[in-house]
Design an enzyme around this catalytic site. Structure first.
Site, short mmCIF file in Angstrom:
data_model
loop_
_atom_site.label_atom_id
_atom_site.label_comp_id
_atom_site.label_asym_id
_atom_site.label_seq_id
_atom_site.Cartn_x
_atom_site.Cartn_y
_atom_site.Cartn_z
N ASP A 137 0.58 -1.05 0.04
CA ASP A 137 0.05 0.05 -0.17
C ASP A 137 0.85 1.35 -0.39
O ASP A 137 0.88 2.23 0.50
CB ASP A 137 -1.01 -0.25 1.06
CG ASP A 137 -0.36 0.07 2.48
OD1 ASP A 137 1.05 -0.32 2.90
OD2 ASP A 137 -0.59 0.34 4.13
N HIS B 270 9.21 0.83 9.15
CA HIS B 270 8.41 -0.93 9.44
C HIS B 270 8.53 -1.76 7.69
O HIS B 270 8.99 -2.78 8.57
CB HIS B 270 7.07 0.03 9.98
CG HIS B 270 6.92 1.14 10.37
ND1 HIS B 270 6.69 0.42 11.78
CD2 HIS B 270 6.14 2.08 10.69
CE1 HIS B 270 6.70 1.38 12.66
NE2 HIS B 270 5.93 2.34 12.10
#
Length: 336
Positions: A29, A260
């Protein structure tokens, strides 16, 4: 069930712990940190990137597809297919979109031309099923967003979990605070039903939670160094990170950016830089703790049945070699 600590060591201490042409699909995403991970993947010659599949999360699914197409072109791999995924969670409804973290366009509001080519005619779930069927036991999937597409692939083909080689997931907050609320991490919160389907599917899964990824960041000094170096994509990444860094300061008091998605990518190519514990993981799908990931570590023999019994354990990243991962990430991001 043996749920003790394990170190997944591929036997190589330097470089990528991979054979030549390891097949990879990135479900994504993008997203600033997704963009870092994707560009790192394209700079890893041991990887054969079969395609990107897109999902909502940091941006809408439509914007994720545009960004994925752009990143393939920027990386110099315009022919890598991009298959668009679901625009909403499994149960329907309005998807959670974190453009306040990544900018309206998902790329830190850096102005870029539109992609020159179009998305695949296949849906993400169709693409995933077809590639795993074509290369049984060979395809690794790196999942960087909500797990909707993987859940749909599992629902389309009951043998998907047994045919995929490995799924490496960024998601969850294991025995730590979430980043959406005290209970939940964003990717799992974005589609908790899908996450529970994937975690209980029986596939070979490694999950890297934010209890791991928040141990690693690029500091302001690192970002300055990145912007001034001669890396192939370093200027673009540095420009994207300005928006991302400002959000970290406002949200977490962190002067820098968490890594992340890059850290989760490292778990694909350098699993030896982490230790893991095995256990069954379930996801809360209702109530105030929706999206919470809870792991049965196998420390107790339960007297009766419970929602964790009968499912296959997965590998949960437990510790990380912070210095080793940071060194790897910075080398990739600054690679000429």
């Amino acid at each position: 069930m043996d749920c003790g600590m394990e170190n997944c060591n591929g036997g190589i201490s330097n470089g990528d712990v991979l054979g030549k042409h390891e097949k990879l699909i990135i479900d994504t995403d993008p997203g600033i940190d997704d963009s870092m991970a994707i560009l790192m993947a394209f700079q890893t010659p041991e990887l054969e990137i079969l395609g990107l599949t897109t999902v909502f999360g940091n941006v809408s699914t439509q914007d994720a597809t545009r960004n994925a197409l752009l990143l393939c072109e920027i990386a110099g791999f315009p022919d890598v297919p991009v298959a668009e995924g679901s625009s909403e969670p499994l149960k329907g409804g309005i998807p959670r979109v974190a453009d306040f973290v990544h900018g309206k366009n998902g790329l830190g509001d850096v102005s870029l031309p539109p992609p020159s080519r179009k998305k695949s005619e296949k849906s993400a779930a169709e693409f995933l099923d077809e590639k795993v069927e074509e290369y049984p036991g060979e395809v690794t999937i790196l999942a960087l967003g909500p797990l909707t597409n993987l859940a749909l692939a599992i629902k389309r083909d009951s043998s998907f979990a047994s045919k995929v080689k490995k799924i490496v997931i960024l998601g969850g907050a294991f025995f730590s605070l979430g980043n959406v609320n005290p209970a939940a991490e964003a990717n799992i919160y974005g589609d908790p039903e899908a996450a529970d389907v994937v975690f209980t599917s029986g596939a070979d899964i490694t999950v890297v939670g934010i209890n791991i990824t928040t141990q690693l960041k690029l500091s302001d000094d690192d970002l300055l160094e990145l912007g001034n170096c001669k890396g192939k994509h370093s200027k673009l990444i540095s420009d994207m990170c300005k928006f991302y860094r400002d959000w970290h300061v406002k949200s977490d008091g962190v002067y820098g950016v968490y890594l992340h998605d890059p850290v989760s990518f490292v778990a694909v190519v350098r699993p030896d830089l982490f230790t893991y514990k095995k256990g069954v993981v379930r996801v809360e799908t209702q109530g105030i703790c929706v999206g919470h990931t809870l792991m049965d570590q196998g420390l107790k023999r339960w007297n009766g049945s419970n929602p964790w019994v009968g499912y296959s354990p997965i590998s949960v990243a437990w510790t990380v070699d912070v210095e080793g991962v940071l060194e790897y990430v910075k080398a990739k991001l600054m690679k000429p």
